[in-house]
Structures are given as C-alpha cells and as structure tokens.
Scaffold this motif. Structure first.
Motif, PDB file in Angstrom:
ATOM      1  N   PRO A 182       4.832   9.765  43.824  1.00  0.00           N
ATOM      2  CA  PRO A 182       3.785  10.167  42.882  1.00  0.00           C
ATOM      3  C   PRO A 182       2.955  11.351  43.382  1.00  0.00           C
ATOM      4  O   PRO A 182       2.678  12.288  42.630  1.00  0.00           O
ATOM      5  N   ASP A 183       2.580  11.324  44.656  1.00  0.00           N
ATOM      6  CA  ASP A 183       1.788  12.427  45.209  1.00  0.00           C
ATOM      7  C   ASP A 183       2.607  13.719  45.294  1.00  0.00           C
ATOM      8  O   ASP A 183       2.110  14.806  44.960  1.00  0.00           O
ATOM      9  N   ILE A 184       3.859  13.603  45.737  1.00  0.00           N
ATOM     10  CA  ILE A 184       4.692  14.793  45.881  1.00  0.00           C
ATOM     11  C   ILE A 184       4.986  15.421  44.525  1.00  0.00           C
ATOM     12  O   ILE A 184       4.868  16.640  44.345  1.00  0.00           O
ATOM     13  N   LEU A 185       5.365  14.600  43.544  1.00  0.00           N
ATOM     14  CA  LEU A 185       5.668  15.131  42.209  1.00  0.00           C
ATOM     15  C   LEU A 185       4.432  15.716  41.532  1.00  0.00           C
ATOM     16  O   LEU A 185       4.504  16.748  40.866  1.00  0.00           O
ATOM     17  N   THR A 186       3.300  15.058  41.710  1.00  0.00           N
ATOM     18  CA  THR A 186       2.053  15.570  41.129  1.00  0.00           C
ATOM     19  C   THR A 186       1.708  16.931  41.724  1.00  0.00           C
ATOM     20  O   THR A 186       1.292  17.853  41.021  1.00  0.00           O
ATOM     21  N   PHE A 187       1.894  17.061  43.039  1.00  0.00           N
ATOM     22  CA  PHE A 187       1.648  18.339  43.706  1.00  0.00           C
ATOM     23  C   PHE A 187       2.596  19.420  43.192  1.00  0.00           C
ATOM     24  O   PHE A 187       2.179  20.534  42.868  1.00  0.00           O
TER      25      PHE A 187
ATOM     26  N   LEU B 175       1.812  15.237  32.108  1.00  0.00           N
ATOM     27  CA  LEU B 175       2.191  16.550  32.640  1.00  0.00           C
ATOM     28  C   LEU B 175       1.817  17.655  31.667  1.00  0.00           C
ATOM     29  O   LEU B 175       1.284  18.698  32.071  1.00  0.00           O
ATOM     30  N   LYS B 176       2.087  17.445  30.392  1.00  0.00           N
ATOM     31  CA  LYS B 176       1.760  18.464  29.388  1.00  0.00           C
ATOM     32  C   LYS B 176       0.254  18.649  29.247  1.00  0.00           C
ATOM     33  O   LYS B 176      -0.206  19.754  28.968  1.00  0.00           O
ATOM     34  N   ALA B 177      -0.499  17.570  29.446  1.00  0.00           N
ATOM     35  CA  ALA B 177      -1.956  17.658  29.345  1.00  0.00           C
ATOM     36  C   ALA B 177      -2.578  18.278  30.591  1.00  0.00           C
ATOM     37  O   ALA B 177      -3.753  18.661  30.579  1.00  0.00           O
ATOM     38  N   GLY B 178      -1.791  18.374  31.668  1.00  0.00           N
ATOM     39  CA  GLY B 178      -2.298  18.980  32.894  1.00  0.00           C
ATOM     40  C   GLY B 178      -3.376  18.160  33.575  1.00  0.00           C
ATOM     41  O   GLY B 178      -4.332  18.716  34.126  1.00  0.00           O
ATOM     42  N   LYS B 179      -3.214  16.827  33.560  1.00  0.00           N
ATOM     43  CA  LYS B 179      -4.194  15.937  34.180  1.00  0.00           C
ATOM     44  C   LYS B 179      -3.571  15.275  35.412  1.00  0.00           C
ATOM     45  O   LYS B 179      -2.876  14.256  35.280  1.00  0.00           O
ATOM     46  N   PRO B 180      -3.794  15.839  36.596  1.00  0.00           N
ATOM     47  CA  PRO B 180      -3.147  15.355  37.818  1.00  0.00           C
ATOM     48  C   PRO B 180      -3.315  13.866  38.082  1.00  0.00           C
ATOM     49  O   PRO B 180      -2.359  13.189  38.483  1.00  0.00           O
ATOM     50  N   GLN B 181      -4.521  13.329  37.874  1.00  0.00           N
ATOM     51  CA  GLN B 181      -4.728  11.909  38.160  1.00  0.00           C
ATOM     52  C   GLN B 181      -3.913  11.038  37.221  1.00  0.00           C
ATOM     53  O   GLN B 181      -3.334  10.020  37.623  1.00  0.00           O
TER      54      GLN B 181
ATOM     55  N   ARG C  42      -0.297  11.182  38.367  1.00  0.00           N
ATOM     56  CA  ARG C  42      -0.066  10.324  39.536  1.00  0.00           C
ATOM     57  C   ARG C  42      -0.056   8.854  39.138  1.00  0.00           C
ATOM     58  O   ARG C  42       0.816   8.093  39.594  1.00  0.00           O
ATOM     59  N   ASP C  43      -1.001   8.434  38.300  1.00  0.00           N
ATOM     60  CA  ASP C  43      -1.072   7.025  37.898  1.00  0.00           C
ATOM     61  C   ASP C  43       0.175   6.604  37.128  1.00  0.00           C
ATOM     62  O   ASP C  43       0.711   5.512  37.340  1.00  0.00           O
ATOM     63  N   SER C  44       0.640   7.463  36.231  1.00  0.00           N
ATOM     64  CA  SER C  44       1.820   7.116  35.434  1.00  0.00           C
ATOM     65  C   SER C  44       3.078   7.073  36.298  1.00  0.00           C
ATOM     66  O   SER C  44       3.957   6.229  36.090  1.00  0.00           O
ATOM     67  N   LEU C  45       3.167   7.962  37.278  1.00  0.00           N
ATOM     68  CA  LEU C  45       4.313   7.953  38.191  1.00  0.00           C
ATOM     69  C   LEU C  45       4.299   6.703  39.080  1.00  0.00           C
ATOM     70  O   LEU C  45       5.342   6.088  39.327  1.00  0.00           O
ATOM     71  N   THR C  46       3.128   6.331  39.551  1.00  0.00           N
ATOM     72  CA  THR C  46       3.005   5.131  40.386  1.00  0.00           C
ATOM     73  C   THR C  46       3.457   3.903  39.611  1.00  0.00           C
ATOM     74  O   THR C  46       4.206   3.063  40.119  1.00  0.00           O
ATOM     75  N   SER C  47       3.007   3.798  38.378  1.00  0.00           N
ATOM     76  CA  SER C  47       3.398   2.676  37.531  1.00  0.00           C
ATOM     77  C   SER C  47       4.900   2.667  37.292  1.00  0.00           C
ATOM     78  O   SER C  47       5.556   1.618  37.336  1.00  0.00           O
TER      79      SER C  47
END
Length: 228
Positions: free
Chosen positions: A105-110, A201-207, A210-215
């Motif tokens: 999640p952190d790597i993909l978000t970055f 991702l389209k909304a450009g909201k990093p948090q 990350r939360d959606s990827l973690t889930s």
C-alpha cells in the motif's frame, strides 16, 4: 557496471518475471518499443537490448514494425509444486501475503504520484474488469497488471520486480487458478475493492489510496492460509 547495461538488465528481468509468472500471457503483445522507453524512462538502445535477450531465451518473438509477442507457454503444474506441497508451506506463503499487505500500500501510493492513472497500459481493462469480468480463473492477472503499471511508472524497475517476486513466492498464479470454490461474496468484494482503489487514484487522495489498498490486500489473502 555500464549504466546502459544496468538499465537494459533491469528491464529484461522485470519483463521476464512478468512473462514467467503468467502476468504476460502466451500470445499477448508487449507494449511497443517507444512505449517501453516511456514507461521505464530509458532510451531505445536499452529497450532493444532487453527485447533481444528475451527473444534469445525463447520468451518472445519479434518482427519488423510489430510489437513483440509472448511465446512462452507456462504450465501451472510445472511452474508450481502440487497443491499438497503448497499446503505444507502454508506458513511461508502466508508470510508473503502479510508482507505484501504491509509494504505494498505504501509503495503503490508513493509510485502513483508519478503517473497519469488513466494513461497506464492496463487502466481500461482493469476498469472493465471491475464491472464486467466473467472469468474468475484469471482474476489475479488484471489488477496485478495495473499495479505493475503504477510501479513501473515510478521509473524504478526494481519495485516492479519486487512485486512480481512476491507474487511468485506467494503462488498467486497457481492459487487463483485452482481456487474454483472461491465464495461469490469474496470475489465480489475483490472487484469492488479494486474499483475503490481506482476511484481513490483518480481523485488524487493518497490516504484513501493507501486505505483501499490495505483493505484489498488484507481481504485477498487466500482463505486457507489465514490464521484464525
């Protein structure tokens, strides 16, 4: 080590891992050489060197003015141990999925900050997959290919290679092809979770990304290797 050689080797290894793992399927076409140059942030010489190495290994076929075609045909039973062997490695497979849940999640978000999401190679197919996908046996490949696009867009092939390696050690190609009894609700959630990732991702909201990827990673760990 020569920098050009290092770059071509990184591209070669990353594409090779995608082909061997089944992410790039038999008969599918690689992106064009100019597209690969753009994706990996390298010159044409490095791309051509990487493609030549893949061809020499018998993984792709190339032709004049045509995109390279994957000719490697994998066999799941040759590629992986049998189901019983994988079950015996339950703890190590679980550790791989836990590692992915922890770091991806952190790597993909970055990495997502370096790409225009809708311009990525597998964006359209992933969007369609969340709405119309019918073939549950191939479900692993679609979001995985999109995640690889995000990692490659960072300009660091090592990250995409890391991800492919984790998938291979986690037996992702084998397990998702064998899990015919997957519960409908779990599969529905998987598609929904990828849809949430795309929206974030389209909304450009990093948090939110990350939360959606973690889930997503927490829920897609194979049921049989979860700890209770």
């Amino acid at each position: 080590m020569d920098e050009k050689r290092t770059r071509s080797s990184s591209i070669h290894e990353n594409l090779r891992e995608q082909i061997i793992s089944g992410l790039r399927e038999y008969g599918s076409r690689l992106p064009s050489a100019p597209q690969l140059c753009k994706s990996y942030g390298v010159g044409m010489r490095a791309v051509r060197t990487a493609l030549k190495a893949l061809k020499e290994e018998g993984l792709i076929e190339t032709g004049e003015r045509r995109r390279a075609v994957v000719v490697y045909r994998d066999s799941l039973m040759e590629q992986s141990a049998d189901v019983q062997s994988i079950l015996q490695r339950k703890s190590s497979v679980l550790a791989v999925y836990q590692t992915m849940e922890l770091i991806m999640p952190d790597i993909l978000t970055f990495c997502a900050q370096f790409s225009g999401i809708i311009e990525l190679e597998h964006y359209d197919s992933t969007m369609k997959w969340t709405m119309y996908h019918r073939d549950s046996l191939r479900r692993w490949r679609v979001p995985s290919a999109f995640f690889h696009d995000i990692l490659v867009s960072s300009g660091n092939p090592l990250l995409a290679s890391l991800y492919t390696t984790l998938e291979m050690y986690g037996e992702a190609p084998f397990l998702t092809a064998c899990q015919r009894s997957m519960q409908l609700n779990q599969y529905k959630f998987e598609r929904q979770s990828v849809s949430y990732i795309l929206d974030a991702l389209k909304a450009g909201k990093p948090q939110d990304v990350r939360d959606s990827l973690t889930s997503h990673y927490r829920y897609t760990t194979p049921v049989w290797c979860r700890k209770h």
